[in-house]
Write a protein that holds these residues in place. Structure first.
Motif, PDB file in Angstrom:
ATOM      1  N   TYR A 217      -4.790  43.361  -6.365  1.00 47.92           N
ATOM      2  CA  TYR A 217      -5.866  44.330  -6.517  1.00 47.92           C
ATOM      3  C   TYR A 217      -6.266  44.473  -7.992  1.00 47.92           C
ATOM      4  N   TYR A 218      -7.406  45.169  -8.207  1.00 44.68           N
ATOM      5  CA  TYR A 218      -8.032  45.133  -9.525  1.00 44.68           C
ATOM      6  C   TYR A 218      -7.176  45.576 -10.717  1.00 44.68           C
ATOM      7  N   PRO A 219      -6.261  46.579 -10.573  1.00 46.62           N
ATOM      8  CA  PRO A 219      -5.535  46.951 -11.801  1.00 46.62           C
ATOM      9  C   PRO A 219      -4.708  45.784 -12.336  1.00 46.62           C
ATOM     10  N   GLU A 220      -4.036  45.078 -11.417  1.00 51.27           N
ATOM     11  CA  GLU A 220      -3.201  43.960 -11.848  1.00 51.27           C
ATOM     12  C   GLU A 220      -4.063  42.765 -12.243  1.00 51.27           C
ATOM     13  N   ILE A 221      -5.142  42.520 -11.499  1.00 43.57           N
ATOM     14  CA  ILE A 221      -6.010  41.382 -11.831  1.00 43.57           C
ATOM     15  C   ILE A 221      -6.519  41.527 -13.262  1.00 43.57           C
ATOM     16  N   ALA A 222      -6.959  42.751 -13.616  1.00 45.19           N
ATOM     17  CA  ALA A 222      -7.512  42.974 -14.952  1.00 45.19           C
ATOM     18  C   ALA A 222      -6.458  42.726 -16.028  1.00 45.19           C
TER      19      ALA A 222
ATOM     20  N   MET B 214      -2.277  50.104 -25.621  1.00 46.87           N
ATOM     21  CA  MET B 214      -2.997  49.040 -26.323  1.00 46.87           C
ATOM     22  C   MET B 214      -2.672  47.693 -25.685  1.00 46.87           C
ATOM     23  N   ARG B 215      -1.435  47.540 -25.239  1.00 44.30           N
ATOM     24  CA  ARG B 215      -1.032  46.288 -24.589  1.00 44.30           C
ATOM     25  C   ARG B 215      -1.465  46.270 -23.119  1.00 44.30           C
ATOM     26  N   PHE B 216      -1.287  47.395 -22.444  1.00 44.71           N
ATOM     27  CA  PHE B 216      -1.622  47.489 -21.015  1.00 44.71           C
ATOM     28  C   PHE B 216      -2.650  48.599 -20.828  1.00 44.71           C
ATOM     29  N   PRO B 217      -3.939  48.294 -20.976  1.00 44.29           N
ATOM     30  CA  PRO B 217      -4.938  49.367 -21.133  1.00 44.29           C
ATOM     31  C   PRO B 217      -5.332  50.105 -19.846  1.00 44.29           C
ATOM     32  N   ASN B 218      -4.471  50.113 -18.845  1.00 43.70           N
ATOM     33  CA  ASN B 218      -4.780  50.785 -17.590  1.00 43.70           C
ATOM     34  C   ASN B 218      -4.170  52.195 -17.608  1.00 43.70           C
TER      35      ASN B 218
END
Lengths: 370, 299
Positions: A217-222, B214-218
């Motif tokens: 899904y998109y969070p991991e894809i990004a 900064m490394r994982f911008p989610n």
């Protein structure tokens, strides 16, 4: 006196039970894939405004949040069925979550329409569970054909999310078709919620692929796309319909530019009057173009209400039967035919990320992948 | 060789991030014997503070980081006053349960205030070159961020050691970690010192959260959970209560995770399990951790 109050209360309860048709909407409104839940909900609301009643009875939508978790999805379904006494269920998005809901719907004879769960197991061997989207054997094969024939890709690393039935299924169907065509494949694994993919990517890069295909899904894809580009990967990045949320571009930034994914819909591919009207209404209400999940939410509601009307009553067995008799239904995602197994037969749309928006790239019809 | 080197740097990067978060855990534990399970969520709040300081107030990234660190410090201080201070003399288990409650409270609060939809930390930076810059060392590609994390961890350690070993409040902190009642008899304002410790630990959480984002911008309300848990394991691994131990535990945990995933691809999807296996082994073999001192419980 007490008796009178009680009688009034009881009558009120009974009246309220019958005065509105309750439809349970079970979606991930918070958690990892909440963007999907919100998109489907927007689509359902547009459909509900357009068609707020059936047989003169108001349709009441009961929205329940699954927090993007399997167990919460099952809890929400139990609540919808036991406590809210819903007539039917629309939901979930993720296949793994729908798989948690489907047995409850089946046992309690509550018709369920999932807008976007594409794993074949969701409907398999069930009478009451159907969907308005295509299934992964088709989506995976379509991407395999598109990658091999249109893009000329020969070596692919496939990223599988071990926690998602959707991802595991999509991986298998893609690999079957891609190796059948003559391509070479390497598999790597991750888990929903992972943020660091550097170990997987170092293994992937050692394979020297032309493309990476991310089935999550998109969070991991990004995040995978970002880290792949940082590691110097210059090939194609491919994905399934799990990529289809604006958040993909938000989180991925420049790294997802050029990313190609199979999905259900693009406003540019919308041709029939219903689809055009949906695009207009959506634009007016939200000030932007609708995406696949918006349209699928709309279609799930409309197909369900259409089936209730054709069933001629609130008999759930009949409704479930009628859903599977849906033929040439004009929906926002195009013409919908649901087969006797509850799966919609539709074309796959390939979208591409271009200048920070989703652009239309190609259509792949069921006949193209023979 | 390149494969090894690449993974070595990937491991150090991840380990450095764990270490930064683990320091906050270990400090609070060292002084209060409390495992502050809300630490990961304070980190998440810090990231949101930075996000909104940059996007709503349009401050520069550096200034946003300062605002976030100060905000998190204040938040840490408040958490101590509201949630932990009333339980100072209660059994330790009560404070632990409260910590879990605070964690859930912060997550839910974030969902209500900031929304459940993930946000992109990239929006904080107009100029993203610092995020995308990659250095090539002997064929391995190493994000500039890796060196930034190592550098900032080093700076933080120096400042921390200065505070703990060279200042009056540091002396008070060490005294409290030995014996709270006696320290208070010496005229030290124990609550103020503990509040300061929480503020310091939370400031560190915000700093590490910003590096993490900064490394994982989610950015989303549950983003602090896993890093917090891993950092807790790292702190136990290195010897909870010891600051050098937290750094060592963090870096080792990152390296082990990355190398196991890279060299055993069939189990890479279950990486989180490695961390828990390490926790179990450490608790069985050397419960005080790598650099921890054996504590004799007074009866």
């Amino acid at each position: 006196m007490r008796k009178a109050v009680l009688t009034v209360l009881l009558t009120l309860m009974v009246v309220s039970l019958f005065s509105a048709v309750k439809i349970g909407v079970i979606l991930p409104m918070t958690g990892g894939i909440s963007a999907f839940g919100r998109m489907v909900w927007e689509g359902i609301q547009i459909a509900h405004e357009e068609k707020p009643s059936v047989f003169g009875e108001n349709v009441e939508l009961v929205l329940l949040d699954t927090r993007s978790e399997k167990t919460e999805a099952a809890n929400a379904a139990a609540r919808a069925i036991d406590k809210e006494k819903v007539l039917a269920i629309i939901g979930e998005v993720a296949s793994a979550h729908s798989l948690a809901i489907a047995p409850l719907a089946e046992e309690n004879k509550v018709p369920m329409v999932t807008p976007a769960s594409t794993n074949p197991l969701v409907t398999q061997g069930r009478q009451f569970v159907s969907r308005v989207c295509f299934i992964d054997p088709f989506q995976g094969a379509a991407m395999a054909v598109f990658a091999y024939k249109n893009l000329g890709v020969k070596r692919v690393v496939v990223f599988t999310d071990v926690e998602q039935d959707y991802s595991v299924g999509l991986t298998n169907f893609f690999i079957n078709k891609f190796t059948e065509l003559g391509g070479q494949v390497k598999r790597v694994y991750f888990k929903s919620g992972d943020q660091d993919f550097s170990a997987q990517l170092s293994v992937a890069m050692a394979f020297n692929p032309d493309a990476i295909y991310i089935t999550g899904y998109y969070p991991e894809i990004a995040l995978i796309a970002r880290q792949a580009r940082q590691l110097g990967f210059t090939g194609y990045i491919l994905a399934g319909d799990g990529a289809d949320a604006p958040e993909l571009i938000e989180i991925g930034g420049e790294a997802v530019e050029g990313l190609l994914f199979t999905t259900h819909y693009h406003p540019k591919a919308a041709s029939n009057p219903v689809a055009q009207k949906f695009v207009e209404t959506y634009r007016k209400k939200y000030g932007k173009d609708p995406a696949a999940l918006n349209a699928l939410g709309y279609d799930a509601y409309m197909v369900l209400l259409d089936a209730i009307e054709r069933a001629g009553s609130f008999d759930t067995e009949k409704i479930a039967e009628e859903i599977r008799k849906t033929r040439n239904f004009e929906g926002a995602t195009g013409i919908i035919n649901i087969d006797e197994n509850g799966n919609a037969i539709k074309s796959v749309v390939v979208n591409v990320v271009k200048n920070g928006t989703f652009d239309f790239e190609a259509v792949i019809n069921p006949s193209d992948i023979q | 060789m390149v494969f090894f080197l690449q993974n070595l740097f990937n491991g150090i990067m991840l380990g450095g991030l764990y270490a930064l978060i683990a320091i906050g855990y270990t400090m609070v534990y060292g002084i209060l014997r409390l495992i502050n399970f809300a630490h990961g969520d304070v980190m998440m709040m810090g990231v949101y503070f930075a996000f909104y300081a940059a996007t709503l107030l349009s401050l520069s990234p550096l200034l946003s980081a300062v605002v976030a660190i100060l905000g998190a410090a204040l938040l840490g201080f408040l958490i101590d006053r509201v949630a932990y201070k009333p339980l100072r003399n209660a059994p330790r288990i009560s404070a632990l349960i409260t910590a879990i409650g605070v964690s859930f409270f912060l997550e839910s609060l974030a969902v209500v205030i900031f929304g459940a939809i993930p946000k992109s930390f990239l929006n904080v930076f107009k100029d993203r070159t610092i995020l995308n810059k990659v250095l090539i060392v002997a064929g391995a590609r190493i994000p500039l961020l890796t060196f930034l994390v190592i550098f900032i961890t080093a700076v933080i350690l120096v400042v921390l050691f200065f505070i703990v070993y060279r200042t009056k409040i540091g002396m008070a902190m060490r005294a409290i970690s030995m014996d709270i009642p006696t320290t208070s008899l010496m005229g030290v304002n124990v609550d103020a010192v503990i509040g300061f410790t929480f503020a310091l630990g939370s400031a560190l959480a915000a700093a590490s959260g910003i590096m993490w984002a900064m490394r994982f911008p989610n950015v989303h309300p549950y983003m602090g959970f896993m890093p917090g848990l891993k950092a807790f394991i790292a702190a136990v691994f290195g010897g909870i209560g010891s600051i050098p131990g937290a750094v060592l535990g963090g870096v080792l945990l990152g390296l082990i995770e990355i190398f196991l995933a890279a060299y055993f691809p069939s189990v890479m999807g279950y990486r989180d399990a490695f961390a828990f296996i390490i926790l179990i082994i450490i608790l069985l073999v050397k419960p005080s951790g790598l650099l921890g001192k054996k504590i004799v419980e007074k009866v």
